[in-house]
Design a protein around this motif. Structure first.
Motif, PDB file in Angstrom:
ATOM      1  N   MET A  71       0.827  -1.206   0.000  1.00  0.00           N
ATOM      2  CA  MET A  71       0.000   0.000   0.000  1.00  0.00           C
ATOM      3  C   MET A  71       0.863   1.259   0.000  1.00  0.00           C
ATOM      4  N   ARG A  72       1.957   1.232   0.728  1.00  0.00           N
ATOM      5  CA  ARG A  72       2.874   2.383   0.713  1.00  0.00           C
ATOM      6  C   ARG A  72       3.387   2.627  -0.698  1.00  0.00           C
ATOM      7  N   ASP A  73       3.771   1.563  -1.391  1.00  0.00           N
ATOM      8  CA  ASP A  73       4.310   1.713  -2.739  1.00  0.00           C
ATOM      9  C   ASP A  73       3.254   2.252  -3.697  1.00  0.00           C
ATOM     10  N   ILE A  74       2.006   1.820  -3.535  1.00  0.00           N
ATOM     11  CA  ILE A  74       0.914   2.313  -4.384  1.00  0.00           C
ATOM     12  C   ILE A  74       0.689   3.812  -4.143  1.00  0.00           C
ATOM     13  N   LEU A  75       0.638   4.208  -2.876  1.00  0.00           N
ATOM     14  CA  LEU A  75       0.439   5.620  -2.541  1.00  0.00           C
ATOM     15  C   LEU A  75       1.584   6.481  -3.067  1.00  0.00           C
ATOM     16  N   ILE A  76       2.808   6.010  -2.911  1.00  0.00           N
ATOM     17  CA  ILE A  76       3.964   6.773  -3.379  1.00  0.00           C
ATOM     18  C   ILE A  76       3.988   6.844  -4.902  1.00  0.00           C
ATOM     19  N   PHE A  77       3.546   5.791  -5.572  1.00  0.00           N
ATOM     20  CA  PHE A  77       3.451   5.803  -7.035  1.00  0.00           C
ATOM     21  C   PHE A  77       2.575   6.975  -7.484  1.00  0.00           C
ATOM     22  N   TRP A  78       1.393   7.111  -6.848  1.00  0.00           N
ATOM     23  CA  TRP A  78       0.478   8.185  -7.244  1.00  0.00           C
ATOM     24  C   TRP A  78       0.971   9.543  -6.788  1.00  0.00           C
ATOM     25  N   ALA A  79       1.672   9.580  -5.667  1.00  0.00           N
ATOM     26  CA  ALA A  79       2.250  10.853  -5.223  1.00  0.00           C
ATOM     27  C   ALA A  79       3.247  11.377  -6.249  1.00  0.00           C
ATOM     28  N   HIS A  80       4.029  10.475  -6.821  1.00  0.00           N
ATOM     29  CA  HIS A  80       4.982  10.874  -7.861  1.00  0.00           C
ATOM     30  C   HIS A  80       4.268  11.312  -9.142  1.00  0.00           C
ATOM     31  N   LYS A  81       3.030  10.859  -9.334  1.00  0.00           N
ATOM     32  CA  LYS A  81       2.248  11.270 -10.510  1.00  0.00           C
ATOM     33  C   LYS A  81       1.685  12.685 -10.360  1.00  0.00           C
ATOM     34  N   GLY A  82       1.763  13.218  -9.147  1.00  0.00           N
ATOM     35  CA  GLY A  82       1.331  14.600  -8.952  1.00  0.00           C
ATOM     36  C   GLY A  82      -0.073  14.792  -8.424  1.00  0.00           C
ATOM     37  N   PRO A  95      -6.037  -0.486  10.478  1.00  0.00           N
ATOM     38  CA  PRO A  95      -5.436  -0.142  11.775  1.00  0.00           C
ATOM     39  C   PRO A  95      -4.754   1.214  11.770  1.00  0.00           C
ATOM     40  N   ILE A  96      -4.964   1.958  12.843  1.00  0.00           N
ATOM     41  CA  ILE A  96      -4.419   3.308  12.930  1.00  0.00           C
ATOM     42  C   ILE A  96      -2.896   3.292  12.875  1.00  0.00           C
ATOM     43  N   ALA A  97      -2.295   2.188  13.309  1.00  0.00           N
ATOM     44  CA  ALA A  97      -0.829   2.075  13.264  1.00  0.00           C
ATOM     45  C   ALA A  97      -0.316   2.149  11.833  1.00  0.00           C
ATOM     46  N   PHE A  98      -1.110   1.642  10.884  1.00  0.00           N
ATOM     47  CA  PHE A  98      -0.697   1.708   9.480  1.00  0.00           C
ATOM     48  C   PHE A  98      -0.657   3.158   9.003  1.00  0.00           C
ATOM     49  N   TRP A  99      -1.715   3.922   9.310  1.00  0.00           N
ATOM     50  CA  TRP A  99      -1.748   5.318   8.875  1.00  0.00           C
ATOM     51  C   TRP A  99      -0.604   6.104   9.507  1.00  0.00           C
ATOM     52  N   ASN A 100      -0.334   5.854  10.773  1.00  0.00           N
ATOM     53  CA  ASN A 100       0.765   6.516  11.475  1.00  0.00           C
ATOM     54  C   ASN A 100       2.102   6.233  10.802  1.00  0.00           C
ATOM     55  N   TRP A 101       2.215   5.035  10.259  1.00  0.00           N
ATOM     56  CA  TRP A 101       3.465   4.592   9.618  1.00  0.00           C
ATOM     57  C   TRP A 101       3.573   5.107   8.190  1.00  0.00           C
ATOM     58  N   ILE A 103       1.542   7.562   6.262  1.00  0.00           N
ATOM     59  CA  ILE A 103       1.302   8.934   5.814  1.00  0.00           C
ATOM     60  C   ILE A 103       2.567   9.785   5.843  1.00  0.00           C
ATOM     61  N   PRO A 104       3.380   9.743   6.910  1.00  0.00           N
ATOM     62  CA  PRO A 104       4.625  10.524   6.879  1.00  0.00           C
ATOM     63  C   PRO A 104       5.564  10.123   5.746  1.00  0.00           C
ATOM     64  N   GLN A 105       5.575   8.838   5.391  1.00  0.00           N
ATOM     65  CA  GLN A 105       6.450   8.388   4.300  1.00  0.00           C
ATOM     66  C   GLN A 105       5.988   8.950   2.962  1.00  0.00           C
ATOM     67  N   VAL A 106       4.676   8.955   2.751  1.00  0.00           N
ATOM     68  CA  VAL A 106       4.154   9.465   1.488  1.00  0.00           C
ATOM     69  C   VAL A 106       4.368  10.975   1.397  1.00  0.00           C
ATOM     70  N   LYS A 107       4.238  11.665   2.525  1.00  0.00           N
ATOM     71  CA  LYS A 107       4.414  13.116   2.516  1.00  0.00           C
ATOM     72  C   LYS A 107       5.867  13.537   2.314  1.00  0.00           C
ATOM     73  N   PRO A 111       5.160  17.202   0.690  1.00  0.00           N
ATOM     74  CA  PRO A 111       4.623  17.611   1.994  1.00  0.00           C
ATOM     75  C   PRO A 111       3.241  18.250   1.915  1.00  0.00           C
ATOM     76  N   ASP A 112       2.838  18.721   0.729  1.00  0.00           N
ATOM     77  CA  ASP A 112       1.547  19.396   0.583  1.00  0.00           C
ATOM     78  C   ASP A 112       0.398  18.432   0.304  1.00  0.00           C
ATOM     79  N   LEU A 113       0.674  17.148   0.176  1.00  0.00           N
ATOM     80  CA  LEU A 113      -0.391  16.166  -0.015  1.00  0.00           C
ATOM     81  C   LEU A 113      -1.361  16.213   1.160  1.00  0.00           C
ATOM     82  N   ILE A 114      -2.647  16.038   0.871  1.00  0.00           N
ATOM     83  CA  ILE A 114      -3.620  15.956   1.962  1.00  0.00           C
ATOM     84  C   ILE A 114      -4.199  14.538   2.026  1.00  0.00           C
ATOM     85  N   PHE A 115      -4.462  14.090   3.249  1.00  0.00           N
ATOM     86  CA  PHE A 115      -5.098  12.796   3.484  1.00  0.00           C
ATOM     87  C   PHE A 115      -6.437  13.036   4.170  1.00  0.00           C
ATOM     88  N   ILE A 116      -7.521  12.604   3.513  1.00  0.00           N
ATOM     89  CA  ILE A 116      -8.871  12.740   4.037  1.00  0.00           C
ATOM     90  C   ILE A 116      -9.365  11.361   4.439  1.00  0.00           C
TER      91      ILE A 116
END
Length: 382
Positions: A71-82, A95-101, A103-107, A111-116
């Motif tokens: 999931m991290r790799d998928i999110l980062i793939f799209w982050a690189h797409k803009g 699990p909240i532990a996943f988001w804690n782990w 979201i900071p990596q993707v940002k 850093p301006d990415l938003i997570f809703i």
């Protein structure tokens, strides 16, 4: 066995009700059954985030579960797409532990990415913002549900629901709540089962856009009164715009006008409705009092009842009085006293109703007289 509600769908002739699944999976909403209920999310499977849902939700987060890495790799793939950000469906069921782990990596990519986060348990809102690192959460169970009752004029509708939201439920983090009146999950305001008329939601929209400094979500076609009418196929006649079928969105298409996007096919009422939304969002998206200010609740006064609400948003740069009358019949008539802490916040300006940009010819003082008709709202700068 695939569940059914007894109704035929466009694919009924192709269905035998059986599904070859080996090994058997849990549904997306944690149902472990050979035949889930029709309302269970049987068309999705539960990904393994390291939680054993059959054994008291025991956690296995060390080593990092493989799904986390994927999931991290998928999110980062799209982050690189803009992309600008991510709307995370049913964030509470991951699990909240996943988001804690993650979201900071993707940002780190942007850093301006938003997570809703789509979330429905107010008890964990603050945890998902602080520990889960989300920027914004859906304000559905709180503000949306309360406003819907007021829009529909239900017997138990009461503006105390608005008060509870900002004073208790999201106190201290209201600017992190995403406000809305329509989305793909909810009934269209103008649908027969909701309000039947788009204009009945205007006071609620004003409250949604001014109560906090967070974002306001507008669903396409809402601003022209899209009714979500018709039996679309998979979606059925459910007062929503289908996300499953090839289907038109007639009022929105009138605004599109064959690709000209000039709204010339809209009737006068639809054009007025769209102008209201445009002005409201113009005011609130540029208002220092809304974006950065404090909030003061106007005490019940004169003929105000439980279908009427007023509050002041104020900062060192601006003061706004927001008045909403949800009552279907009664005009709100009141002389609203302005407290000293608000008066001292900023020097006076010509008293102006911002939704109509009309000067009210009221002398700047310690009180503002209000006369507001049924199902209407005002934003008064003073």
């Amino acid at each position: 066995m695939v569940p059914t509600n007894g109704q035929k769908t466009p694919l009924s002739v192709l269905q035998d009700g059986k599904f070859d699944e080996n090994p058997a999976k849990a549904t997306g909403n944690n149902v472990f059954s050979a035949q889930p209920k029709y309302d269970d999310w049987y068309e999705t499977i539960k990904l393994n985030y390291g939680v054993d849902y059959q054994n008291s939700e025991k956690q296995y987060f060390d080593p990092i579960p493989p799904v986390w890495l994927k999931m991290r790799d998928i999110l980062i793939f799209w982050a690189h797409k803009g992309v600008d950000g991510f709307r995370c469906d049913m964030a509470e069921m991951v699990p909240i532990a996943f988001w804690n782990w993650v979201i900071p990596q993707v940002k780190k990519v942007n850093p301006d990415l938003i997570f809703i986060g789509e979330a429905y348990n107010p008890k964990v809102y603050k945890q998902y913002l602080d520990e889960g690192k989300f920027d914004y959460l859906y304000d559905k169970v709180g503000l949306y549900d309360g406003l819907k009752r007021l829009i529909r004029n239900e017997p138990n509708a009461d503006v105390k629901d608005i008060r509870f939201i900002w004073q208790q439920e999201s106190a201290g983090f209201g600017h992190h709540m995403l406000r809305f009146l329509e989305n793909h999950d909810e009934e269209r305001i103008a649908s027969a089962a909701f309000a039947g008329k788009a204009e009945l939601a205007l006071p609620a929209m004003v409250v949604s856009a001014t109560l906090g400094g967070g974002p306001v979500m507008l669903y396409f076609g809402q601003e022209v009164g899209e009714p979500g009418k018709g039996q679309e196929g998979f979606g059925g006649d459910d007062n929503r715009t289908t996300i499953f079928d090839y289907w038109g969105v007639p009022n929105h298409q009138k605004w599109m006008n064959g690709g000209l996007f000039d709204g010339h096919k809209l009737n006068a009422a639809q054009q007025n409705l769209r102008a209201f939304y445009r002005q409201l969002l113009k005011v609130t998206s540029t208002s220092d009092a809304v974006l950065n200010g404090k909030i003061y609740e106007v005490p019940v006064t004169d003929n105000m009842n439980n279908r009427m609400y007023a509050f002041i948003r104020y900062s060192g740069k601006q003061r706004l009085l927001v008045v909403a009358n949800f009552d279907r019949n009664q005009t709100l008539t009141a002389n609203i006293e302005i407290p000293d802490q608000v008066l001292k916040a900023k020097s006076s300006v010509p008293v102006t109703e911002l939704l109509t940009d009309k000067k009210l010819n009221i002398p700047a003082g310690t009180a503002i007289p209000i006369k507001l008709g049924p199902v209407s709202a005002q934003i008064i700068e003073f």
